[in-house]
Motif scaffolding. Structure first.
Motif, short mmCIF file in Angstrom:
data_model
loop_
_atom_site.label_atom_id
_atom_site.label_comp_id
_atom_site.label_asym_id
_atom_site.label_seq_id
_atom_site.Cartn_x
_atom_site.Cartn_y
_atom_site.Cartn_z
N SER A 5 -36.23 -42.07 64.76
CA SER A 5 -35.86 -42.29 63.35
C SER A 5 -36.68 -43.40 62.70
O SER A 5 -36.87 -43.40 61.48
CB SER A 5 -34.37 -42.59 63.23
OG SER A 5 -33.96 -43.58 64.15
N GLY A 6 -37.19 -44.34 63.49
CA GLY A 6 -38.03 -45.38 62.92
C GLY A 6 -39.26 -44.84 62.23
O GLY A 6 -39.80 -45.46 61.31
N SER A 7 -39.72 -43.66 62.66
CA SER A 7 -40.92 -43.07 62.07
C SER A 7 -40.70 -42.65 60.62
O SER A 7 -41.66 -42.43 59.88
CB SER A 7 -41.37 -41.85 62.89
OG SER A 7 -40.39 -40.83 62.86
N MET A 8 -39.44 -42.53 60.20
CA MET A 8 -39.15 -42.15 58.82
C MET A 8 -39.37 -43.31 57.85
O MET A 8 -39.56 -43.10 56.65
CB MET A 8 -37.70 -41.66 58.71
CG MET A 8 -37.41 -40.40 59.49
SD MET A 8 -38.41 -39.00 58.94
CE MET A 8 -37.80 -38.79 57.27
N LEU A 9 -39.34 -44.55 58.36
CA LEU A 9 -39.44 -45.72 57.48
C LEU A 9 -40.60 -46.64 57.84
O LEU A 9 -41.10 -47.36 56.98
CB LEU A 9 -38.13 -46.52 57.52
CG LEU A 9 -36.85 -45.76 57.12
CD1 LEU A 9 -35.65 -46.69 57.22
CD2 LEU A 9 -36.96 -45.19 55.71
N GLU A 10 -41.03 -46.63 59.09
CA GLU A 10 -42.07 -47.55 59.54
C GLU A 10 -43.38 -47.32 58.79
O GLU A 10 -43.94 -46.22 58.80
CB GLU A 10 -42.30 -47.37 61.04
CG GLU A 10 -43.31 -48.35 61.64
CD GLU A 10 -43.44 -48.17 63.14
OE1 GLU A 10 -44.55 -47.83 63.59
OE2 GLU A 10 -42.43 -48.36 63.84
N GLY A 11 -43.85 -48.35 58.10
CA GLY A 11 -45.09 -48.25 57.35
C GLY A 11 -44.97 -47.44 56.07
O GLY A 11 -45.96 -47.24 55.36
N LEU A 12 -43.76 -46.97 55.76
CA LEU A 12 -43.56 -46.12 54.59
C LEU A 12 -42.64 -46.75 53.55
O LEU A 12 -42.79 -46.50 52.36
CB LEU A 12 -42.97 -44.76 55.02
CG LEU A 12 -43.81 -43.93 55.98
CD1 LEU A 12 -43.02 -42.71 56.43
CD2 LEU A 12 -45.11 -43.51 55.32
N LEU A 13 -41.69 -47.57 54.00
CA LEU A 13 -40.72 -48.16 53.08
C LEU A 13 -41.20 -49.54 52.65
O LEU A 13 -41.22 -50.48 53.46
CB LEU A 13 -39.35 -48.26 53.75
CG LEU A 13 -38.21 -48.82 52.88
CD1 LEU A 13 -37.99 -47.94 51.66
CD2 LEU A 13 -36.92 -48.94 53.70
N PRO A 14 -41.61 -49.70 51.39
CA PRO A 14 -42.09 -51.01 50.93
C PRO A 14 -40.95 -52.02 50.82
O PRO A 14 -39.77 -51.65 50.82
CB PRO A 14 -42.69 -50.71 49.56
CG PRO A 14 -42.01 -49.46 49.10
CD PRO A 14 -41.69 -48.67 50.34
N ALA A 15 -41.31 -53.28 50.73
CA ALA A 15 -40.32 -54.35 50.71
C ALA A 15 -39.96 -54.81 49.30
O ALA A 15 -39.27 -55.81 49.14
CB ALA A 15 -40.85 -55.54 51.51
N ASN A 16 -40.40 -54.07 48.29
CA ASN A 16 -40.20 -54.54 46.91
C ASN A 16 -39.52 -53.52 46.00
O ASN A 16 -39.69 -53.55 44.78
CB ASN A 16 -41.55 -54.94 46.30
CG ASN A 16 -42.54 -53.78 46.24
OD1 ASN A 16 -42.29 -52.71 46.80
ND2 ASN A 16 -43.66 -54.00 45.58
N ILE A 17 -38.74 -52.59 46.58
CA ILE A 17 -38.09 -51.57 45.74
C ILE A 17 -36.57 -51.57 45.93
O ILE A 17 -35.91 -50.58 45.64
CB ILE A 17 -38.66 -50.16 46.02
CG1 ILE A 17 -38.44 -49.76 47.48
CG2 ILE A 17 -40.14 -50.08 45.63
CD1 ILE A 17 -38.79 -48.30 47.76
N ASN A 18 -36.03 -52.69 46.41
CA ASN A 18 -34.57 -52.84 46.55
C ASN A 18 -33.95 -51.80 47.48
O ASN A 18 -32.86 -51.28 47.21
CB ASN A 18 -33.87 -52.79 45.19
CG ASN A 18 -34.10 -54.05 44.38
OD1 ASN A 18 -34.40 -55.11 44.93
ND2 ASN A 18 -33.97 -53.95 43.08
N VAL A 19 -34.65 -51.50 48.57
CA VAL A 19 -34.12 -50.58 49.57
C VAL A 19 -34.15 -51.26 50.93
O VAL A 19 -35.17 -51.85 51.31
CB VAL A 19 -34.92 -49.26 49.64
CG1 VAL A 19 -34.36 -48.35 50.73
CG2 VAL A 19 -34.88 -48.55 48.30
N TYR A 20 -33.04 -51.19 51.64
CA TYR A 20 -32.93 -51.77 52.98
C TYR A 20 -32.47 -50.67 53.93
O TYR A 20 -31.52 -49.94 53.63
CB TYR A 20 -31.92 -52.92 52.98
CG TYR A 20 -31.61 -53.49 54.35
CD1 TYR A 20 -32.52 -54.30 55.01
CD2 TYR A 20 -30.39 -53.22 54.97
CE1 TYR A 20 -32.24 -54.83 56.26
CE2 TYR A 20 -30.09 -53.75 56.22
CZ TYR A 20 -31.02 -54.56 56.86
OH TYR A 20 -30.72 -55.08 58.09
N GLY A 21 -33.14 -50.53 55.06
CA GLY A 21 -32.77 -49.47 55.99
C GLY A 21 -32.76 -49.92 57.43
O GLY A 21 -33.53 -50.81 57.82
N THR A 22 -31.87 -49.33 58.22
CA THR A 22 -31.89 -49.53 59.67
C THR A 22 -31.89 -48.17 60.34
O THR A 22 -31.39 -47.18 59.77
CB THR A 22 -30.68 -50.36 60.17
OG1 THR A 22 -29.49 -49.56 60.13
CG2 THR A 22 -30.48 -51.61 59.32
#
Length: 232
Positions: free
Chosen positions: A64-81
């Motif tokens: 599941s980390g592959s869905m967010l790793e390197g894809l989810l930026p840190a500046n769009i108010n989204v936090y994921g685990t």
């Protein structure tokens, strides 16, 4: 079937035009169902968007980390685990012999049991991530996106009402650990095989045992076939 459920507070919100209460829609689908998703909101080239204040996403899946790793930026108010890193399976747990299936997943059970036990109006998202990470001993729980959101927002802002019944004050890192998670866990990719093995061990019917043995052989042959082609 889409079933609306009225709630008091939730990270994913939809206002019902009939009752003007916040409701979340669950899709009760199975392996034989076809699901049609119609999305309508804002968009641009290579983008669809739905304005929110803050979004929190927990993902339980293998790799599941592959869905967010390197894809989810840190500046769009989204936090994921996520339940696992980008290169490992997640794990199922709580095998139920009566139902013949696993009832939970280690990462999901870890954060859900934490939400049940703790005063989540006083617990940060970061603390829940740390608890889930500590209690998930089968894979590497990861966090992505705007990590500051995990520090500045409480769990109750996304999982339930701000007011809660009184719960005993405890240290979530030391006061609670369900050892069954460790003893019972099996990689999600092996759940089908493990389930058949459990059923075979518990069966008292010669006819059923024979059928389960045939099913197990077929499953193991498929696993060997997939392993061979993945490695060659």
């Amino acid at each position: 079937m889409v079933q609306p459920q009225t709630i008091d507070d939730c990270g994913l919100r939809h206002f019902s035009p009939l009752c003007q209460k916040k409701v979340i829609f669950w899709i009760y689908s199975g392996p034989d169902d076809n699901v049609f998703v119609f999305f309508t909101d804002h968009g641009a080239v290579g983008l669809v968007a739905f304005p929110t204040g803050v979004m929190v996403i927990y993902i339980e899946a293998c790799e599941s980390g592959s869905m967010l790793e390197g894809l989810l930026p840190a500046n769009i108010n989204v936090y994921g685990t996520t339940a696992s890193s980008a290169e490992e399976p997640s794990y199922a747990c709580y095998y139920d012999a009566k139902r013949g299936t696993y009832l939970g997943d280690v990462y999901s059970v870890a954060w859900m049991e934490d939400s049940d036990a703790e005063q989540i109006n006083k617990e940060s998202l970061l603390t829940q991530y740390q608890v889930a990470k500590k209690n998930t001993n089968t894979s590497h729980v990861m966090q992505y996106g705007d990590l500051n959101l995990g520090k500045s927002h409480n769990v109750s802002e996304f999982q339930g009402a701000g007011t809660q019944p009184m719960k005993p004050i405890r240290n979530p890192f030391t006061d609670r650990y369900n050892d069954l998670l460790k003893r019972d866990a099996v990689a999600t990719v092996d759940v089908r095989v493990s389930t058949v093995v459990h059923r075979l061990d518990n069966s008292e019917s010669a006819v059923e045992k024979a059928a389960l043995k045939r099913e197990l052989v077929q499953l193991l042959n498929k696993v060997q076939y997939l392993d061979y082609h993945q490695n060659h």
